[in-house]
Design an enzyme around this catalytic site. Sequence first.
Site, short mmCIF file in Angstrom:
data_model
loop_
_atom_site.label_atom_id
_atom_site.label_comp_id
_atom_site.label_asym_id
_atom_site.label_seq_id
_atom_site.Cartn_x
_atom_site.Cartn_y
_atom_site.Cartn_z
CG ASP A 108 19.94 16.80 8.15
OD1 ASP A 108 19.53 16.84 6.98
OD2 ASP A 108 21.02 16.26 8.47
CG HIS A 109 18.04 13.31 6.44
ND1 HIS A 109 17.77 12.75 5.22
CD2 HIS A 109 19.30 13.80 6.36
CE1 HIS A 109 18.82 12.89 4.43
NE2 HIS A 109 19.76 13.52 5.10
CD GLU A 181 23.77 12.11 8.65
OE1 GLU A 181 24.85 12.68 8.68
OE2 GLU A 181 22.84 12.42 7.89
CG HIS A 225 23.88 9.93 5.15
ND1 HIS A 225 22.56 9.54 5.24
CD2 HIS A 225 23.85 11.24 4.82
CE1 HIS A 225 21.77 10.58 5.00
NE2 HIS A 225 22.53 11.61 4.75
CG HIS A 264 21.04 14.97 1.40
ND1 HIS A 264 19.85 14.47 1.89
CD2 HIS A 264 20.92 16.31 1.48
CE1 HIS A 264 19.05 15.47 2.24
NE2 HIS A 264 19.68 16.60 1.99
CG ASN A 286 22.94 18.02 4.03
OD1 ASN A 286 22.69 19.18 3.70
ND2 ASN A 286 22.00 17.18 4.41
#
Length: 358
Positions: A108-109, A181, A225, A264, A286
């Site tokens: 992920d990110h 996040e 998020h 996202h 996500n």
Amino acid sequence: MGVLDIVPAGVLTGDNVRKLFNYAKEHKFAIPAINVTSSSTANAVLEAARDIKAPIILQVSQGGSAFFAGKGLANDKQQASILGAVAAAHHIRTVAKAYGVPVVLHSDHCAEKLLPWFDGMLDADEAYFKEHQEPLFSSHMLDLSEEPKEQNIATCAKYFKRMAPLGLWLEMEIGITGGEEDGVDNTGVDNAALYTQPEDVYEVYRALNPISPNFSIAAAFGNVHGVYKPGNVKLQPQLLGKHQSYTSQKLGSEPPQPLYLVFHGGSGSTKEEIQTAVENGVVKMNVDTDTQFTYLTGIRDYILKKKDYLLSQVGNPEGPDKPNKKYYDPRVWIREGEKTMAARVKEACRDLGNVDRL
């Protein structure tokens, strides 16, 4: 024809990832990407996918990777995050095929400050490729959306040139996902940055497509998020359709939806917002905040229900000499978290139309 007619069960790499996403676009569904932080959470996701007969994406974040390796390890140079990501990947590869579902194994990110983590995972991919002729992971995400656009795109292209020969998929982000996040706090960003422009998306396409077609774009359309009260987040998934049509027009004879798009900040979104996103070419969404909470709820409810059996090793309402081992055994209460998390993964699959797809 189902997914298993075009790709195998187990972890997918190379063109098989693109085949899966093409199938999803063609049949108008998307695949949830669930963050996992342990073998327990990974197994819960795989179990849900098996039961609902669906392909699935499992992903690790930088912080989740460090947790997988163990919070007692130093991580000053991302060494625990690298080790944990590799450990998670090997676990998922070992068990995924037994669940009988296609799996995209993703990281992920990764912001600029976390690039040493990304480099370490690519080193592991290259080592695995030398032995198995495929990378350890299916795909990785670079999130350089906080950097100037030109730097973001150029850095993604540089890394993609290293990734493409291995058969790795690249996910990149243009425009910022708000909220907070995993230690990345975008709660104070300018609202305009939460909405990507079609011209920017096409610029990404022009830079990456000559390297390989195996990439996706997380274009911001108001995403945040976390979970917030209705009305606090202004999602505009219809903007994704404008990205598709703009790029398609620029390419001339290309299909009407040439882009692989990613959603996202999917936790807490309405079913209508999700459906609009899927109709406009989103193939991956996500989900993390919601599954974190549901993993807790199973454990929480078990502990509250069995509280009087968990206060001591011996002695409970059935008698002062009655043992409590069968109640406090971690395999019992952790399993309750797996059950509730699996149920939420199934819900995410249903919301995205990802049911009975095998």
